[in-house]
Design a protein around this motif. Structure first.
Motif, mmCIF file in Angstrom:
data_model
loop_
_atom_site.group_PDB
_atom_site.id
_atom_site.type_symbol
_atom_site.label_atom_id
_atom_site.label_comp_id
_atom_site.label_asym_id
_atom_site.label_seq_id
_atom_site.Cartn_x
_atom_site.Cartn_y
_atom_site.Cartn_z
ATOM 1 N N SER A 1 0.825 -1.194 0.000
ATOM 2 C CA SER A 1 0.000 0.000 0.000
ATOM 3 C C SER A 1 0.864 1.250 0.000
ATOM 4 O O SER A 1 0.592 2.212 -0.703
ATOM 5 C CB SER A 1 -0.914 0.022 1.231
ATOM 6 N N ILE A 2 1.895 1.234 0.801
ATOM 7 C CA ILE A 2 2.776 2.396 0.899
ATOM 8 C C ILE A 2 3.512 2.619 -0.414
ATOM 9 O O ILE A 2 3.716 3.738 -0.847
ATOM 10 C CB ILE A 2 3.756 2.218 2.071
ATOM 11 N N ILE B 1 -1.182 -0.935 -4.154
ATOM 12 C CA ILE B 1 -2.325 -1.375 -3.340
ATOM 13 C C ILE B 1 -3.229 -2.272 -4.165
ATOM 14 O O ILE B 1 -3.391 -2.100 -5.373
ATOM 15 C CB ILE B 1 -3.105 -0.159 -2.798
ATOM 16 N N ASN B 2 -3.785 -3.198 -3.469
ATOM 17 C CA ASN B 2 -4.745 -4.103 -4.067
ATOM 18 C C ASN B 2 -6.005 -3.301 -4.397
ATOM 19 O O ASN B 2 -6.540 -2.627 -3.524
ATOM 20 C CB ASN B 2 -5.029 -5.214 -3.055
ATOM 21 N N PRO B 3 -6.492 -3.367 -5.630
ATOM 22 C CA PRO B 3 -7.693 -2.597 -6.006
ATOM 23 C C PRO B 3 -8.898 -2.904 -5.118
ATOM 24 O O PRO B 3 -9.707 -2.025 -4.833
ATOM 25 C CB PRO B 3 -7.966 -3.021 -7.450
ATOM 26 N N GLU B 4 -9.020 -4.137 -4.663
ATOM 27 C CA GLU B 4 -10.138 -4.491 -3.791
ATOM 28 C C GLU B 4 -10.024 -3.776 -2.444
ATOM 29 O O GLU B 4 -11.019 -3.322 -1.883
ATOM 30 C CB GLU B 4 -10.188 -6.000 -3.583
ATOM 31 N N GLN B 5 -8.779 -3.662 -1.935
ATOM 32 C CA GLN B 5 -8.574 -2.959 -0.668
ATOM 33 C C GLN B 5 -8.957 -1.492 -0.808
ATOM 34 O O GLN B 5 -9.624 -0.932 0.051
ATOM 35 C CB GLN B 5 -7.110 -3.052 -0.222
ATOM 36 N N TRP B 6 -8.503 -0.852 -1.878
ATOM 37 C CA TRP B 6 -8.809 0.563 -2.064
ATOM 38 C C TRP B 6 -10.302 0.777 -2.285
ATOM 39 O O TRP B 6 -10.882 1.734 -1.790
ATOM 40 C CB TRP B 6 -7.997 1.166 -3.194
ATOM 41 N N ALA B 7 -10.934 -0.127 -3.001
ATOM 42 C CA ALA B 7 -12.387 -0.023 -3.215
ATOM 43 C C ALA B 7 -13.121 -0.103 -1.881
ATOM 44 O O ALA B 7 -14.085 0.642 -1.643
ATOM 45 C CB ALA B 7 -12.860 -1.119 -4.161
#
Length: 128
Positions: free
Chosen positions: A43-44, A48-54
């Motif tokens: 993330s840093i 970042i995983n698109p699912e996490q950001w969503a």
């Protein structure tokens, strides 16, 4: 001081270990902890995983992109240059404030040792 001592004595060894593990100071990490740390590192780094950001967007009710989120404070001024006049004015204002505080303290009635001891005992019993 007593409250801080009481609080510190009630912190368990397990709590301290868990905080050190979460902070990344432990060599013995479980696979789930390692995965969590790797996720944060990605993330840093912007991976970042698109699912996490969503999920974050949904929770925060926003449509901002991850790149925009990372760059939000790029234009923020974090320091500045003061002129000599500004520095002198700030120092003079601080000195003036200190003098006013000293005068205010002199105006107040002197407290006796007995009164202070009673006040401390009362405060101590309230806090405990």
């Amino acid at each position: 001081m007593r409250i801080a001592d009481y609080a510190w004595r009630n912190v368990t060894e397990t709590t301290i270990k868990n905080y050190f593990i979460k902070a990344g100071f432990s060599e013995n990490k479980t696979s789930s902890e390692t995965g969590e740390v790797d996720s944060i590192k990605h993330s840093i780094e912007g991976e970042i995983n698109p699912e996490q950001w969503a999920s974050i967007q949904k929770d925060c009710n926003t449509n901002i992109s991850f790149e925009d989120f990372l760059d939000v404070d790029n234009e923020l001024q974090t320091c500045g240059t003061m002129t000599d006049k500004e520095i002198v004015a700030n120092i003079n204002a601080e000195i003036s404030d200190e003098e006013n505080e000293e005068l205010d303290q002199q105006k107040h009635k002197k407290v006796t040792i007995k009164e202070a001891e009673k006040a401390v005992e009362l405060l101590q019993s309230f806090l405990e």
